[in-house]
Design a protein around this motif. Structure first.
Motif, short mmCIF file in Angstrom:
data_model
loop_
_atom_site.label_atom_id
_atom_site.label_comp_id
_atom_site.label_asym_id
_atom_site.label_seq_id
_atom_site.Cartn_x
_atom_site.Cartn_y
_atom_site.Cartn_z
N PRO A 84 0.85 -1.20 0.00
CA PRO A 84 0.00 0.00 0.00
C PRO A 84 0.88 1.25 0.00
O PRO A 84 1.90 1.30 0.69
CB PRO A 84 -0.80 -0.14 1.30
N HIS A 85 0.48 2.24 -0.78
CA HIS A 85 1.32 3.42 -0.98
C HIS A 85 0.46 4.67 -0.88
O HIS A 85 -0.64 4.73 -1.46
CB HIS A 85 1.97 3.33 -2.37
N PRO A 86 0.93 5.71 -0.19
CA PRO A 86 0.12 6.92 -0.02
C PRO A 86 -0.24 7.61 -1.33
O PRO A 86 -1.28 8.27 -1.42
CB PRO A 86 0.96 7.81 0.87
N ALA A 87 0.57 7.47 -2.36
CA ALA A 87 0.29 8.15 -3.64
C ALA A 87 -1.01 7.67 -4.26
O ALA A 87 -1.67 8.42 -4.98
CB ALA A 87 1.44 7.94 -4.63
N THR A 88 -1.42 6.42 -3.98
CA THR A 88 -2.64 5.89 -4.62
C THR A 88 -3.91 6.54 -4.09
O THR A 88 -4.97 6.35 -4.68
CB THR A 88 -2.73 4.36 -4.45
N GLY A 89 -3.81 7.33 -3.05
CA GLY A 89 -4.95 8.07 -2.55
C GLY A 89 -4.99 9.51 -3.03
O GLY A 89 -5.88 10.28 -2.67
N LYS A 90 -4.05 9.88 -3.88
CA LYS A 90 -3.94 11.27 -4.36
C LYS A 90 -4.50 11.40 -5.78
O LYS A 90 -4.10 10.64 -6.68
CB LYS A 90 -2.47 11.72 -4.37
N PRO A 91 -5.39 12.35 -6.02
CA PRO A 91 -5.98 12.52 -7.37
C PRO A 91 -4.93 12.77 -8.46
O PRO A 91 -5.07 12.29 -9.58
CB PRO A 91 -6.91 13.72 -7.21
N SER A 99 -4.42 5.95 -18.45
CA SER A 99 -4.89 6.30 -19.78
C SER A 99 -6.27 6.95 -19.60
O SER A 99 -6.84 6.92 -18.50
CB SER A 99 -5.01 5.05 -20.65
N GLU A 100 -6.81 7.51 -20.65
CA GLU A 100 -8.14 8.14 -20.54
C GLU A 100 -9.19 7.13 -20.08
O GLU A 100 -10.01 7.43 -19.21
CB GLU A 100 -8.55 8.79 -21.87
N ARG A 101 -9.17 5.94 -20.66
CA ARG A 101 -10.14 4.90 -20.30
C ARG A 101 -9.95 4.45 -18.85
O ARG A 101 -10.91 4.28 -18.11
CB ARG A 101 -10.00 3.72 -21.26
N GLU A 102 -8.71 4.30 -18.43
CA GLU A 102 -8.44 3.91 -17.04
C GLU A 102 -8.87 5.01 -16.08
O GLU A 102 -9.39 4.72 -15.00
CB GLU A 102 -6.94 3.64 -16.85
N TYR A 103 -8.68 6.26 -16.48
CA TYR A 103 -9.05 7.37 -15.60
C TYR A 103 -10.56 7.40 -15.40
O TYR A 103 -11.05 7.63 -14.30
CB TYR A 103 -8.54 8.70 -16.15
N ALA A 104 -11.30 7.12 -16.47
CA ALA A 104 -12.77 7.05 -16.35
C ALA A 104 -13.16 5.92 -15.39
O ALA A 104 -14.05 6.08 -14.55
CB ALA A 104 -13.41 6.84 -17.72
N ALA A 105 -12.48 4.79 -15.49
CA ALA A 105 -12.75 3.67 -14.57
C ALA A 105 -12.37 4.07 -13.14
O ALA A 105 -13.07 3.71 -12.19
CB ALA A 105 -11.98 2.43 -15.01
N HIS A 106 -11.27 4.82 -13.00
CA HIS A 106 -10.84 5.27 -11.68
C HIS A 106 -11.88 6.21 -11.06
O HIS A 106 -12.16 6.12 -9.85
CB HIS A 106 -9.48 5.97 -11.76
N LEU A 107 -12.46 7.08 -11.86
CA LEU A 107 -13.48 7.98 -11.32
C LEU A 107 -14.69 7.21 -10.84
O LEU A 107 -15.34 7.60 -9.87
CB LEU A 107 -13.87 9.02 -12.38
N ALA A 108 -15.00 6.07 -11.50
CA ALA A 108 -16.11 5.23 -11.07
C ALA A 108 -15.77 4.46 -9.79
O ALA A 108 -16.65 4.13 -9.00
CB ALA A 108 -16.50 4.26 -12.18
N ASP A 109 -14.50 4.13 -9.60
CA ASP A 109 -14.02 3.44 -8.39
C ASP A 109 -12.70 4.08 -7.97
O ASP A 109 -11.63 3.59 -8.33
CB ASP A 109 -13.83 1.94 -8.65
N PRO A 110 -12.77 5.18 -7.21
CA PRO A 110 -11.54 5.90 -6.85
C PRO A 110 -10.78 5.32 -5.66
O PRO A 110 -9.97 6.01 -5.05
CB PRO A 110 -12.06 7.30 -6.54
N SER A 111 -10.98 4.05 -5.36
CA SER A 111 -10.31 3.47 -4.20
C SER A 111 -8.80 3.35 -4.44
O SER A 111 -8.36 3.07 -5.56
CB SER A 111 -10.88 2.08 -3.89
N PRO A 112 -8.01 3.56 -3.39
CA PRO A 112 -6.56 3.39 -3.51
C PRO A 112 -6.19 1.97 -3.96
O PRO A 112 -5.23 1.78 -4.70
CB PRO A 112 -6.03 3.67 -2.11
N GLU A 113 -6.97 0.97 -3.54
CA GLU A 113 -6.68 -0.42 -3.91
C GLU A 113 -6.81 -0.63 -5.42
O GLU A 113 -5.99 -1.32 -6.03
CB GLU A 113 -7.61 -1.39 -3.17
N ALA A 114 -7.84 -0.04 -6.03
CA ALA A 114 -8.04 -0.18 -7.48
C ALA A 114 -6.92 0.52 -8.24
O ALA A 114 -6.43 0.00 -9.26
CB ALA A 114 -9.40 0.38 -7.89
#
Length: 193
Positions: A84-91, A99-114
């Motif tokens: 686990p890394h603190p950067a994964t919780g930073k927008p 990538s653009e597609r991954e970012y859209a998926a990230h917005l749908a699930d913004p969890s640090p784990e994902a």
């Protein structure tokens, strides 16, 4: 394809790095039935380490108290593990690596784990190609297992004691004989004894 889990119990970060490299050398020497001192490492043009004159392929990754060593008898591969890394919780971090597609998926699930999962998949693909992190992470998309450039990426399951860590494996989908590969992965625990 073999994946070795190496426990790095030392409190000192530099020592854990040394232990990861020592374990990798011991494993490779075991595959080749030689002493670790007999191994001759060279760097491919992109900087990826290889064994001189050997078809054996390998890759090493380490994070905190865990290292992974991936070994293949003929296929290019890359592995990555990350605690686990603190950067994964930073927008800003999601914007930087996705990538653009991954970012859209990230917005749908913004969890640090994902986001940690995407990060290790990207690192595994970049390492498999021998470029390390020299390429822009946002330039590759790892949402699907089939990744552009001829790579197959998969998440690696880690034992329950390693909850929070994420790991991935990327392997070439092209074999020298042109046959479409199947990927069989065996996971082992490295023993220092």
């Amino acid at each position: 394809m073999h994946i070795w889990l190496v426990s790095l119990g030392d409190d000192d970060r530099a020592r854990r790095r040394e232990l990861a490299h020592l374990a990798c050398a011991r494993l490779l020497a075991g595959y080749l039935d030689v002493k670790p001192a007999a191994l001759e490492f060279v760097r491919a043009p992109g900087g990826k380490p290889r064994l001189r004159g050997e078809p054996l392929r390998f890759n090493l990754s380490h994070s905190e108290r865990l290292a992974l060593v991936g070994v293949s008898h003929s296929r290019e591969l890359g592995v990555d593990v990350q605690a686990p890394h603190p950067a994964t919780g930073k927008p800003w971090f999601a914007r930087r690596i996705c990538s653009e597609r991954e970012y859209a998926a990230h917005l749908a699930d913004p969890s640090p784990e994902a986001l940690l999962r995407l990060w290790v998949r990207k690192e595994a693909v970049l390492k498999a190609g021998g470029e390390g992190s020299a390429l822009s992470m946002g330039g590759i998309d790892v949402l699907d297992d089939a990744v552009a450039g001829g790579w197959l990426c998969s998440d690696l399951k880690l034992p329950g004691a390693l909850s929070g860590y994420r790991a991935a494996l990327a392997v070439s989908t092209v074999l020298p004989d042109g046959v479409a590969p199947t990927v069989e992965v065996s996971t082992f625990a490295f023993s220092w004894s």
